[in-house]
Design an enzyme around this catalytic site. Sequence first.
Site: not given
Ligand code: SAJ
Length: 422
Positions: A259
């Site tokens: 995403c």
């Molecule tokens: N990441 C960082 N630092 C952070 C947060 C994330 O480096 O502070 C990285 C993660 O390691 C990963 C990427 O960013 O590689 C994405 O991380 P994410 O926490 O956004 O996880 P996703 O991709 O699974 O995002 C989903 C999304 N859900 C939908 O699109 C419906 C996002 O909107 C959610 O907020 C997120 O999950 C969540 O909160 O877990």
Amino acid sequence: MRVCVIGMGYVGLPLAVEFAKSGLRVTGIDVCEEKVQQINAGSSYILDVSDADLQPLIEKGLLDATADFSVLREADAVCICVPTPLTKTKDPDISYIVSAVSQVQRHLHRGMLVILESTTYPGTTDELLLPELEKSGLTVGQDFFLAFSPERVDPGNPTFNTRNTPKVVGGMTPECTRRAMDLYQHAVDTLVPVSSPRVAEMVKLLENTFRAVNIGLVNEMAIMCEHLNVDVWEVVEAAKTKPFGFMPFYPGPGLGGHCIPIDPLYLLWKLRAVDYTARFIEVATAINSGMPRHVVAKLSEALNADHKSVNGSKILFLGVAYKKNIGDVRASPALEVIDLVMKKGGDIYYADPFVPSIEIGGRVFHSTDVTCGVAAFDCVVILTPHDDFDLPRILRTARLVYDTRNATAGIEVPPTCRRVLL
Ligand code: SAJ
């Protein structure tokens, strides 16, 4: 009400299950025969749907699956939940949407409700779906109904699921919105109507661009702190004590997943078509995609301090999934870090309890068992800190640990080990 859901993935199958649990007759449509067979056998391949969820619905005849789109003829409503990836040139690939919509158009009939859930650029529903569906001669808002409702599925989230996550719904007309809400109220507790599909499409892109830009900001903060000789992790921990107006994000080796790295680029692409440059998205993308190289540069420095080069060093990478406690490696920055180190001549090993094997640069690697310790490695690089890892033991047996996630914070570092942070 007879409902079809096109795309039996991490969005479509949980949605189909929630509709069926509410008593609706649901048919999941997927082009992958294997998925169809597994669903009809009551066997779930989706993390958030258990066999115990699935089997009773199949047995009661409330849920089934097929690869035959002609079932749409009997459907009162259809939700399109197909992938929206990027092409190799990082442009939107809406071929799955186009294919699904052409199938819906072939079987479109009076009274049918069509909803797109796949994340896409603003304007997809009214510029692409509407004209395609009106080729049938039917009129939107009278003969058929069309809306966009973004998916907000966070795979593996123990708190939020399809039913308790508020759902935004934007119809082409007020009647379209009303009918879409009438459908979703069977599966979702809270509905959020908006005035058009374009608004609903933009809501999703704001949500995920917000994350990508803030992750880019904190990654640049990490680089700034390095130049200023300040511990970025301590800065974030202290900043998050602010009870209002702040939300913590954490630096890391880059941006992975299906995403966050992708959705902002759909917005960037659409805005280029209207001659506008989305600078925040461009800058965040540049910083986030530059993090793997930053990690490899720091790894080189850390080995150099031991009079070693990357070339020829035995390097163990802990965690290759894109985020912890799941096994999804899509767009995982770990894969790029490992590829860069391999190209520098590093002797690569990885350990990830959720990922048995990976292929990088034409080579297949298998997860290494680290229960016997990590003394044999010149450096252990923590990329994705799954809870399964015994980090105190890693620190006790490693000579050099490069922790890109500050996962070892608070764990005593014995004098035999040197710890480097992102
Ligand atoms: N990441 C960082 N630092 C952070 C947060 C994330 O480096 O502070 C990285 C993660 O390691 C990963 C990427 O960013 O590689 C994405 O991380 P994410 O926490 O956004 O996880 P996703 O991709 O699974 O995002 C989903 C999304 N859900 C939908 O699109 C419906 C996002 O909107 C959610 O907020 C997120 O999950 C969540 O909160 O877990």
